[in-house]
Design a protein around this motif. Structure first.
Motif, PDB file in Angstrom:
ATOM      1  N   ARG A  17     -27.567   9.095 -16.007  1.00 19.95           N
ATOM      2  CA  ARG A  17     -28.807   8.782 -15.304  1.00 19.95           C
ATOM      3  C   ARG A  17     -30.024   9.461 -15.924  1.00 19.95           C
ATOM      4  O   ARG A  17     -31.063   8.847 -16.088  1.00 19.95           O
ATOM      5  CB  ARG A  17     -28.667   9.195 -13.841  1.00 19.95           C
ATOM      6  N   LYS A  18     -29.879  10.731 -16.264  1.00 21.34           N
ATOM      7  CA  LYS A  18     -31.036  11.498 -16.702  1.00 21.34           C
ATOM      8  C   LYS A  18     -31.117  11.688 -18.210  1.00 21.34           C
ATOM      9  O   LYS A  18     -32.144  12.137 -18.708  1.00 21.34           O
ATOM     10  CB  LYS A  18     -31.021  12.875 -16.037  1.00 21.34           C
ATOM     11  N   GLY A  19     -30.046  11.365 -18.932  1.00 22.76           N
ATOM     12  CA  GLY A  19     -30.028  11.625 -20.362  1.00 22.76           C
ATOM     13  C   GLY A  19     -30.568  10.485 -21.196  1.00 22.76           C
ATOM     14  O   GLY A  19     -30.930   9.425 -20.687  1.00 22.76           O
ATOM     15  N   LYS A  20     -30.631  10.734 -22.499  1.00 21.28           N
ATOM     16  CA  LYS A  20     -31.053   9.721 -23.463  1.00 21.28           C
ATOM     17  C   LYS A  20     -29.816   9.161 -24.141  1.00 21.28           C
ATOM     18  O   LYS A  20     -28.815   9.854 -24.306  1.00 21.28           O
ATOM     19  CB  LYS A  20     -31.958  10.332 -24.524  1.00 21.28           C
ATOM     20  N   SER A  21     -29.908   7.908 -24.588  1.00 17.29           N
ATOM     21  CA  SER A  21     -28.754   7.292 -25.243  1.00 17.29           C
ATOM     22  C   SER A  21     -29.096   6.880 -26.668  1.00 17.29           C
ATOM     23  O   SER A  21     -30.226   6.504 -26.974  1.00 17.29           O
ATOM     24  CB  SER A  21     -28.268   6.081 -24.455  1.00 17.29           C
ATOM     25  N   PHE A  22     -28.091   6.974 -27.509  1.00 12.05           N
ATOM     26  CA  PHE A  22     -28.156   6.546 -28.897  1.00 12.05           C
ATOM     27  C   PHE A  22     -26.867   5.800 -29.185  1.00 12.05           C
ATOM     28  O   PHE A  22     -25.811   6.165 -28.671  1.00 12.05           O
ATOM     29  CB  PHE A  22     -28.281   7.757 -29.831  1.00 12.05           C
ATOM     30  N   SER A  23     -26.949   4.752 -30.002  1.00  9.81           N
ATOM     31  CA  SER A  23     -25.750   3.951 -30.225  1.00  9.81           C
ATOM     32  C   SER A  23     -25.677   3.448 -31.653  1.00  9.81           C
ATOM     33  O   SER A  23     -26.679   3.363 -32.357  1.00  9.81           O
ATOM     34  CB  SER A  23     -25.712   2.774 -29.251  1.00  9.81           C
ATOM     35  N   ASN A  24     -24.464   3.117 -32.045  1.00  6.66           N
ATOM     36  CA  ASN A  24     -24.204   2.380 -33.275  1.00  6.66           C
ATOM     37  C   ASN A  24     -23.054   1.426 -32.981  1.00  6.66           C
ATOM     38  O   ASN A  24     -22.705   1.235 -31.820  1.00  6.66           O
ATOM     39  CB  ASN A  24     -23.942   3.324 -34.458  1.00  6.66           C
ATOM     40  N   LYS A  25     -22.468   0.841 -34.003  1.00  4.38           N
ATOM     41  CA  LYS A  25     -21.488  -0.218 -33.731  1.00  4.38           C
ATOM     42  C   LYS A  25     -20.168   0.291 -33.156  1.00  4.38           C
ATOM     43  O   LYS A  25     -19.453  -0.465 -32.517  1.00  4.38           O
ATOM     44  CB  LYS A  25     -21.234  -1.043 -34.984  1.00  4.38           C
ATOM     45  N   ILE A  84     -19.074   7.456 -25.587  1.00  4.90           N
ATOM     46  CA  ILE A  84     -18.378   6.279 -25.087  1.00  4.90           C
ATOM     47  C   ILE A  84     -17.926   5.454 -26.283  1.00  4.90           C
ATOM     48  O   ILE A  84     -18.731   5.133 -27.167  1.00  4.90           O
ATOM     49  CB  ILE A  84     -19.288   5.432 -24.187  1.00  4.90           C
ATOM     50  N   ALA A  85     -16.642   5.123 -26.309  1.00  4.44           N
ATOM     51  CA  ALA A  85     -16.100   4.316 -27.397  1.00  4.44           C
ATOM     52  C   ALA A  85     -16.291   2.838 -27.092  1.00  4.44           C
ATOM     53  O   ALA A  85     -16.041   2.383 -25.975  1.00  4.44           O
ATOM     54  CB  ALA A  85     -14.617   4.614 -27.584  1.00  4.44           C
ATOM     55  N   ARG A  86     -16.763   2.091 -28.079  1.00 10.33           N
ATOM     56  CA  ARG A  86     -16.869   0.646 -27.946  1.00 10.33           C
ATOM     57  C   ARG A  86     -15.571   0.000 -28.419  1.00 10.33           C
ATOM     58  O   ARG A  86     -14.731   0.644 -29.050  1.00 10.33           O
ATOM     59  CB  ARG A  86     -18.041   0.134 -28.774  1.00 10.33           C
ATOM     60  N   THR A  87     -15.424  -1.284 -28.143  1.00 14.74           N
ATOM     61  CA  THR A  87     -14.183  -1.967 -28.515  1.00 14.74           C
ATOM     62  C   THR A  87     -14.001  -2.037 -30.029  1.00 14.74           C
ATOM     63  O   THR A  87     -12.876  -2.144 -30.507  1.00 14.74           O
ATOM     64  CB  THR A  87     -14.145  -3.387 -27.930  1.00 14.74           C
ATOM     65  N   ALA A  88     -15.069  -1.944 -30.799  1.00 13.55           N
ATOM     66  CA  ALA A  88     -14.967  -1.974 -32.256  1.00 13.55           C
ATOM     67  C   ALA A  88     -14.291  -0.723 -32.804  1.00 13.55           C
ATOM     68  O   ALA A  88     -13.851  -0.700 -33.959  1.00 13.55           O
ATOM     69  CB  ALA A  88     -16.356  -2.114 -32.873  1.00 13.55           C
ATOM     70  N   CYS A  89     -14.142   0.303 -31.993  1.00 16.13           N
ATOM     71  CA  CYS A  89     -13.545   1.577 -32.401  1.00 16.13           C
ATOM     72  C   CYS A  89     -12.014   1.492 -32.423  1.00 16.13           C
ATOM     73  O   CYS A  89     -11.350   2.422 -32.882  1.00 16.13           O
ATOM     74  CB  CYS A  89     -13.998   2.659 -31.439  1.00 16.13           C
TER      75      CYS A  89
END
Length: 119
Positions: A17-25, A84-89
């Protein structure tokens, strides 16, 4: 490392809720500044059932945890992380997961530049 884990649902929700998010594939990283524990970081790992059955999910968690453990000394202190792991992992090797985690921490600006001090 066990005492530096995020385990409770309320702690996960606070980071979401309060944090920042960063993502890749491969992964998504949420960071939140922890004002109570300023001398070390805490990590939580989340792998959905969409990634695979329990054996595959456990392997992905182990890969993420190990790559974090080996690279945690180069990170700024005083943060809560949720990865958080995505399905591509699903079928990836260790090196790919490690590069993905390094990329996310670099995007977040949490990497301490030790290499510049050596040169």
């Amino acid at each position: 490392m066990k005492e530096n884990r995020i385990r409770k649902n309320a702690e996960f929700r606070r980071v979401y809720r309060k944090g920042k998010s960063f993502s890749n594939k491969l992964l998504v990283l949420y960071i939140y500044k922890n004002y109570i524990l300023k001398d070390n970081n805490r990590i939580g790992i989340s792998v959905s059932k969409k990634v695979g059955k329990s054996v595959i999910r456990s392997r992905v968690k182990r890969l993420i945890g190990e790559s974090y453990r080996l690279n945690s000394s180069n990170l700024k202190k005083g943060y809560d992380f949720v990865i958080i792991a995505r399905t591509a992992c699903k079928g990836k090797r260790y090196l790919e997961v490690e590069n993905s985690i390094k990329n996310l921490f670099f995007k977040a600006g949490l990497v301490i530049d030790d290499e510049k001090n050596i040169n």
